[in-house]
Motif scaffolding. Structure first.
Motif, PDB file in Angstrom:
ATOM      1  N   ASN A  25       0.837  -1.211   0.000  1.00  0.00           N
ATOM      2  CA  ASN A  25       0.000   0.000   0.000  1.00  0.00           C
ATOM      3  C   ASN A  25       0.873   1.263   0.000  1.00  0.00           C
ATOM      4  OD1 ASN A  25      -2.307  -1.506  -0.096  1.00  0.00           O
ATOM      5  ND2 ASN A  25      -2.773  -1.300   2.073  1.00  0.00           N
ATOM      6  N   ASP A  26       1.868   1.289  -0.882  1.00  0.00           N
ATOM      7  CA  ASP A  26       2.778   2.437  -1.082  1.00  0.00           C
ATOM      8  C   ASP A  26       3.704   2.712   0.106  1.00  0.00           C
ATOM      9  OD1 ASP A  26       1.655   2.859  -3.637  1.00  0.00           O
ATOM     10  OD2 ASP A  26       0.021   4.013  -2.750  1.00  0.00           O
ATOM     11  N   ARG A  27       3.840   1.773   1.024  1.00  0.00           N
ATOM     12  CA  ARG A  27       4.773   1.935   2.141  1.00  0.00           C
ATOM     13  C   ARG A  27       5.807   0.826   2.076  1.00  0.00           C
ATOM     14  NH1 ARG A  27       1.895   2.627   7.722  1.00  0.00           N
ATOM     15  NH2 ARG A  27       4.019   3.169   8.289  1.00  0.00           N
ATOM     16  N   ALA A  28       7.094   1.217   2.131  1.00  0.00           N
ATOM     17  CA  ALA A  28       8.187   0.241   2.047  1.00  0.00           C
ATOM     18  C   ALA A  28       8.228  -0.609   3.317  1.00  0.00           C
ATOM     19  CB  ALA A  28       9.514   0.968   1.868  1.00  0.00           C
ATOM     20  N   LEU A  44       1.683  -9.262   7.621  1.00  0.00           N
ATOM     21  CA  LEU A  44       0.415  -9.963   7.405  1.00  0.00           C
ATOM     22  C   LEU A  44      -0.379  -9.218   6.346  1.00  0.00           C
ATOM     23  CD1 LEU A  44      -1.488 -12.244   8.415  1.00  0.00           C
ATOM     24  CD2 LEU A  44      -2.448 -10.559   9.987  1.00  0.00           C
ATOM     25  N   LEU A  45      -0.827  -9.930   5.332  1.00  0.00           N
ATOM     26  CA  LEU A  45      -1.575  -9.299   4.234  1.00  0.00           C
ATOM     27  C   LEU A  45      -3.071  -9.453   4.473  1.00  0.00           C
ATOM     28  CD1 LEU A  45       0.538 -10.549   1.201  1.00  0.00           C
ATOM     29  CD2 LEU A  45       0.542  -8.270   2.193  1.00  0.00           C
ATOM     30  N   ARG A  46      -3.774  -8.393   4.139  1.00  0.00           N
ATOM     31  CA  ARG A  46      -5.237  -8.410   4.203  1.00  0.00           C
ATOM     32  C   ARG A  46      -5.774  -8.228   2.792  1.00  0.00           C
ATOM     33  NH1 ARG A  46      -3.711  -5.399   8.653  1.00  0.00           N
ATOM     34  NH2 ARG A  46      -4.132  -6.435  10.633  1.00  0.00           N
ATOM     35  N   GLU A  47      -7.013  -8.610   2.620  1.00  0.00           N
ATOM     36  CA  GLU A  47      -7.616  -8.536   1.283  1.00  0.00           C
ATOM     37  C   GLU A  47      -7.591  -7.098   0.766  1.00  0.00           C
ATOM     38  OE1 GLU A  47     -11.292 -10.428  -1.202  1.00  0.00           O
ATOM     39  OE2 GLU A  47     -11.537 -10.190   0.948  1.00  0.00           O
ATOM     40  N   GLY A  48      -7.226  -6.975  -0.510  1.00  0.00           N
ATOM     41  CA  GLY A  48      -7.217  -5.673  -1.154  1.00  0.00           C
ATOM     42  C   GLY A  48      -5.891  -4.936  -1.034  1.00  0.00           C
ATOM     43  N   MET A  49      -4.966  -5.430  -0.200  1.00  0.00           N
ATOM     44  CA  MET A  49      -3.658  -4.774  -0.085  1.00  0.00           C
ATOM     45  C   MET A  49      -2.912  -4.908  -1.408  1.00  0.00           C
ATOM     46  SD  MET A  49      -2.094  -5.679   3.623  1.00  0.00           S
ATOM     47  CE  MET A  49      -2.412  -4.643   5.019  1.00  0.00           C
ATOM     48  N   ARG A  50      -2.221  -3.823  -1.765  1.00  0.00           N
ATOM     49  CA  ARG A  50      -1.460  -3.814  -3.015  1.00  0.00           C
ATOM     50  C   ARG A  50       0.019  -4.008  -2.705  1.00  0.00           C
ATOM     51  NH1 ARG A  50      -4.427   0.309  -2.530  1.00  0.00           N
ATOM     52  NH2 ARG A  50      -2.705   1.797  -2.436  1.00  0.00           N
ATOM     53  N   ILE A  51       0.651  -4.887  -3.472  1.00  0.00           N
ATOM     54  CA  ILE A  51       2.070  -5.194  -3.283  1.00  0.00           C
ATOM     55  C   ILE A  51       2.832  -4.671  -4.492  1.00  0.00           C
ATOM     56  CG2 ILE A  51       3.753  -7.054  -2.943  1.00  0.00           C
ATOM     57  CD1 ILE A  51       1.204  -8.802  -2.172  1.00  0.00           C
ATOM     58  N   LYS A  52       3.925  -3.952  -4.225  1.00  0.00           N
ATOM     59  CA  LYS A  52       4.762  -3.473  -5.318  1.00  0.00           C
ATOM     60  C   LYS A  52       6.167  -4.019  -5.106  1.00  0.00           C
ATOM     61  CE  LYS A  52       6.207   0.540  -7.915  1.00  0.00           C
ATOM     62  NZ  LYS A  52       6.392   1.981  -7.966  1.00  0.00           N
ATOM     63  N   LEU A  53       6.672  -4.723  -6.131  1.00  0.00           N
ATOM     64  CA  LEU A  53       8.025  -5.267  -6.078  1.00  0.00           C
ATOM     65  C   LEU A  53       8.930  -4.397  -6.932  1.00  0.00           C
ATOM     66  CD1 LEU A  53       7.199  -9.068  -6.563  1.00  0.00           C
ATOM     67  CD2 LEU A  53       7.432  -7.817  -4.427  1.00  0.00           C
ATOM     68  N   ILE A  70      -3.636  -9.482  -3.450  1.00  0.00           N
ATOM     69  CA  ILE A  70      -4.052 -10.755  -2.851  1.00  0.00           C
ATOM     70  C   ILE A  70      -5.573 -10.741  -2.746  1.00  0.00           C
ATOM     71  CG2 ILE A  70      -3.977 -12.207  -0.787  1.00  0.00           C
ATOM     72  CD1 ILE A  70      -1.338 -12.176  -2.246  1.00  0.00           C
ATOM     73  N   GLN A  71      -6.203 -11.825  -3.206  1.00  0.00           N
ATOM     74  CA  GLN A  71      -7.653 -11.943  -3.122  1.00  0.00           C
ATOM     75  C   GLN A  71      -7.981 -13.121  -2.212  1.00  0.00           C
ATOM     76  OE1 GLN A  71     -10.221 -13.261  -6.540  1.00  0.00           O
ATOM     77  NE2 GLN A  71     -10.473 -11.044  -6.726  1.00  0.00           N
ATOM     78  N   PHE A  72      -8.980 -12.965  -1.357  1.00  0.00           N
ATOM     79  CA  PHE A  72      -9.370 -14.000  -0.400  1.00  0.00           C
ATOM     80  C   PHE A  72     -10.702 -14.610  -0.818  1.00  0.00           C
ATOM     81  CE2 PHE A  72      -6.315 -11.594   1.654  1.00  0.00           C
ATOM     82  CZ  PHE A  72      -6.103 -11.891   2.987  1.00  0.00           C
ATOM     83  N   GLU A  73     -10.894 -15.852  -0.440  1.00  0.00           N
ATOM     84  CA  GLU A  73     -12.186 -16.504  -0.658  1.00  0.00           C
ATOM     85  C   GLU A  73     -12.388 -17.476   0.496  1.00  0.00           C
ATOM     86  OE1 GLU A  73     -13.254 -19.642  -3.909  1.00  0.00           O
ATOM     87  OE2 GLU A  73     -13.138 -17.671  -4.863  1.00  0.00           O
TER      88      GLU A  73
END
Length: 196
Positions: A67-70, A78-87, A96-99
């Protein structure tokens, strides 16, 4: 409740199993390959559990952002649904999508049901074989007719294997005899002075 996780990037949706995935650009060193020069060979690690998923930067050159934070190197996040990852400088962000799925108890029940279905099918196959065996073991059929019936029903005679073994032995015997005859003939030719 158990969860099914998916990794989404570049029009790809990857179903994640419960294990560790290495994200990177090297086919040899990463389990999920993302082709971009700013991504390290082994850039980050995804750890997928029953109901949670974490990410860890593996000391990459260009870093990892959530989410734009290094995030710090080797820090577990810990990842939550909707978090954006930038490599690195990779333009496509990973998501990441959860079901939510059935609990493990329900999953194990469905597995046991499918196992019992397989056993039932196997026992039906064994029963059919036994029926066939009864048919050709019934009295009143000559040996020749029993063999014909077995062939029609796709069965194999136990005696067939014995006969094939005997035939092999006879062929080997004949070959040895022919070799001996050939050697004797060659010796006779040498004695007579007709050499090759």
């Amino acid at each position: 409740m158990a969860k099914q996780f998916y990794l989404i990037f570049s029009d790809k949706k990857i179903k994640l199993k419960r294990k560790v995935y290495i994200l990177g650009r090297s086919k040899a060193q990463a389990s999920i390959v993302i082709k971009n020069e700013s991504i390290s060979r082994q850039h980050a690690k995804l750890i997928v559990g029953k109901s949670s998923i974490t990410i860890q930067d593996l000391g990459s050159v260009n870093g990892t952002e959530i989410n734009d934070r290094a995030i710090k190197q080797n820090q577990l996040v810990l990842l939550r649904e909707g978090m954006r990852i930038k490599l690195g400088e990779y333009e496509q962000q990973l998501e990441i999508q959860f079901e939510t799925i059935d609990s493990d108890i329900e999953l194990s029940r469905s597995r046991s049901r499918s196992n019992s279905n397989q056993k039932t099918q196997q026992s039906k196959g064994n029963q059919e074989l036994q029926k066939k065996q009864k048919i050709w073991n019934m009295g009143g059929l000559s040996k020749e007719n029993q063999d014909k019936l077995k062939k029609l029903m796709g069965a194999k005679n136990e005696s067939d294997d014995d006969e094939q073994e005997k035939q092999k032995e006879e062929i080997e015997k004949r070959n040895k005899e022919l070799e001996l005859q050939y050697k004797r003939a060659m010796q006779r030719q040498k004695q007579k002075g007709i050499g090759l």
